[in-house]
Structure formats: C-alpha cells, structure tokens
Design an enzyme around this catalytic site. Structure first.
Site, short mmCIF file in Angstrom:
data_model
loop_
_atom_site.label_atom_id
_atom_site.label_comp_id
_atom_site.label_asym_id
_atom_site.label_seq_id
_atom_site.Cartn_x
_atom_site.Cartn_y
_atom_site.Cartn_z
N GLY A 74 32.67 6.71 -1.89
CA GLY A 74 32.67 8.19 -2.14
C GLY A 74 34.10 8.74 -2.26
CG ASN A 100 28.79 15.55 -5.50
OD1 ASN A 100 27.72 15.36 -5.14
ND2 ASN A 100 29.35 16.56 -5.18
CG HIS A 131 35.86 21.99 -3.74
ND1 HIS A 131 35.73 21.84 -5.23
CD2 HIS A 131 34.71 20.88 -3.12
CE1 HIS A 131 34.58 20.85 -5.27
NE2 HIS A 131 34.22 20.58 -4.30
CE LYS A 135 37.67 18.11 -4.14
NZ LYS A 135 37.64 17.41 -3.39
CB THR A 142 31.86 17.07 -7.97
OG1 THR A 142 31.67 16.43 -6.79
CG2 THR A 142 30.68 17.62 -8.53
#
Length: 242
Positions: A74, A100, A131, A135, A142
């Site tokens: 991920g 995602n 976000h 981040k 995503t």
C-alpha cells in the site's frame, strides 16, 4: 485465523493495521520498522502487508519471495522501477499493489471507469483531492488510481493525458486532458472528487474518508483474500469481484 506481518508497523497506518487485524479475528505476528530486515521473520506468517517506503520495496519483495508468502503493498509514491520489481515478484508469489485499500474507493474507481467510458471524450475530467498537512506526495496515490481508471476507459496513458501543473497563463484546457488539483491542510484523512464536466451539465463522483481505519480494514480484508492464491498480480477489484 491468519498470521500477519506488517512492515512499517510503528507508523500511524501500521498501528491502524494492527488494530484492524485484531478486529477481524486474525493475529498480528511480526512487525518490522523502517530499516529493519524482514527476511528472518516472515517465515512465521501467512501474509505480509507493506506500508513503509518506496526505498524499502525491493528488500520487502525479496523477503516475501524468500518466505513464499503473499504481499500487499500500500506504499504510495512508487516509480516505474518499483512497478517493474512488483511484476517480477508476481512471477513467484501473489502480489497486490494499490494506491488505496478502501473498499469504497475501489468501487468509486470502478464507477469512474464506467462513466468515462460511457460519456466519451467531450466530457472533461478533473480529479480533486485533499489530505492532511503532513502528507508528502502529490497528487495522492488514490487520485492517480482514479485518473488511471478514467484514462484506461478512454484507451490512453495517464502520463500522456495528465495535467497537474496549472499556473499562470496556461491557455485553454486541452481536450482529453485529465486534470488534477491537490489541497493540503488540517487533519483530513482523505477526500477525493472526480468531476466529469460536459456542456451545461456536470457529474461529481466522490468519496470521503473519515478515519484511516477504513484503509486498514480494506487492507486486512484484501491481504487475507490473497492467502492461498496463485502467483500473479492482483487488484482491489479482484477482492470485490468487480
């Protein structure tokens, strides 16, 4: 009950994964932090989940292959070299890589692909994401996943159609572009909107993540699903049967 290894287990996502594993009735068996060598430990496990860093991917894939267990990746911010390594690993073990792990986002990408295919190139596509302030990569993995869904529906490469650098006198929007806009701030877990804009009408497909546990639960469901599968590349679509 499956026994899980988590690479990057001390991070926020790693902690969420540990909670989701217990919630689902599985066992969190092995945790490896950044810089640790997972190879000696993975033989105790049925599956490994990697949410660490792109730099660690080659080592993690090698360890999963050595243990002969599936791996779910991920980690975001991957480059072409990483996708080559994923494809190579998939010759030996089951590999699921995704930007995602949310089941809702998986369905959203499916709907985006359907909409882009049905509406055709006269409809402009824009991907807007927001976000939390911490981040580090943009656009998000995503957002790229959603852009890829739209690009695939149109039979184009996202790298050729992607427009994420608008600033100043950009000129008119090029037909066929897939635009990206990035917002950062606060503690937002993840908001994604795909806007399909036609002449005098507009469709917005959206998803809001209220807590990173949705990603952890999706990752645990997908990782458990991988156990017992044959070597190869898998996706979240496969997990949902889409």
């Amino acid at each position: 009950m499956a026994q899980f290894a988590i690479i990057g287990h001390k991070g926020r996502m790693g902690q969420a994964l540990a909670a989701a594993i217990e919630e689902a009735g599985h066992e969190f068996k092995v945790g490896v932090d950044l810089g640790g060598d997972p190879a000696p430990l993975l033989g105790q496990c049925d599956v490994v989940v990697d949410f660490s860093s792109p730099d660690a991917l080659a080592t993690n894939l090698k360890a999963a292959k050595g243990a002969g267990i599936p791996i779910l990746v991920g980690t975001t911010g991957l480059e072409q070299e990483h996708f080559v390594a994923l494809a190579e690993a998939a010759k030996s073990i089951p590999v699921l890589q995704t930007g995602n792990t949310s089941l809702g986002i998986t369905l959203l990408a499916h709907l985006v692909k359907k909409a882009a295919s049905r509406l055709g190139p006269d409809w402009d596509i824009e991907v807007l994401e927001m976000h939390h302030r911490m981040k580090v990569d943009a656009p998000s993995g995503t957002a790229k996943l959603l852009g890829e869904a739209a690009a695939e529906a149109r039979g184009v490469n996202l790298s050729d159609a992607m427009d994420s650098g608008r600033h100043g006198q950009t000129g008119a929007r090029r037909k066929g572009d897939i635009g990206f806009a990035t917002l950062r701030g606060g503690t937002v877990a993840g908001d994604h909107n795909v806007i399909l804009a036609g002449n005098e009408e507009r469709i917005t497909l959206s998803h809001s993540a209220e807590n990173r546990m949705i990603f952890a639960r999706g990752a645990v469901k997908a990782a458990a699903w991988l156990i017992g599968k044959g070597a190869g590349r898998y996706s979240m679509n496969d997990v949902l049967g889409l």
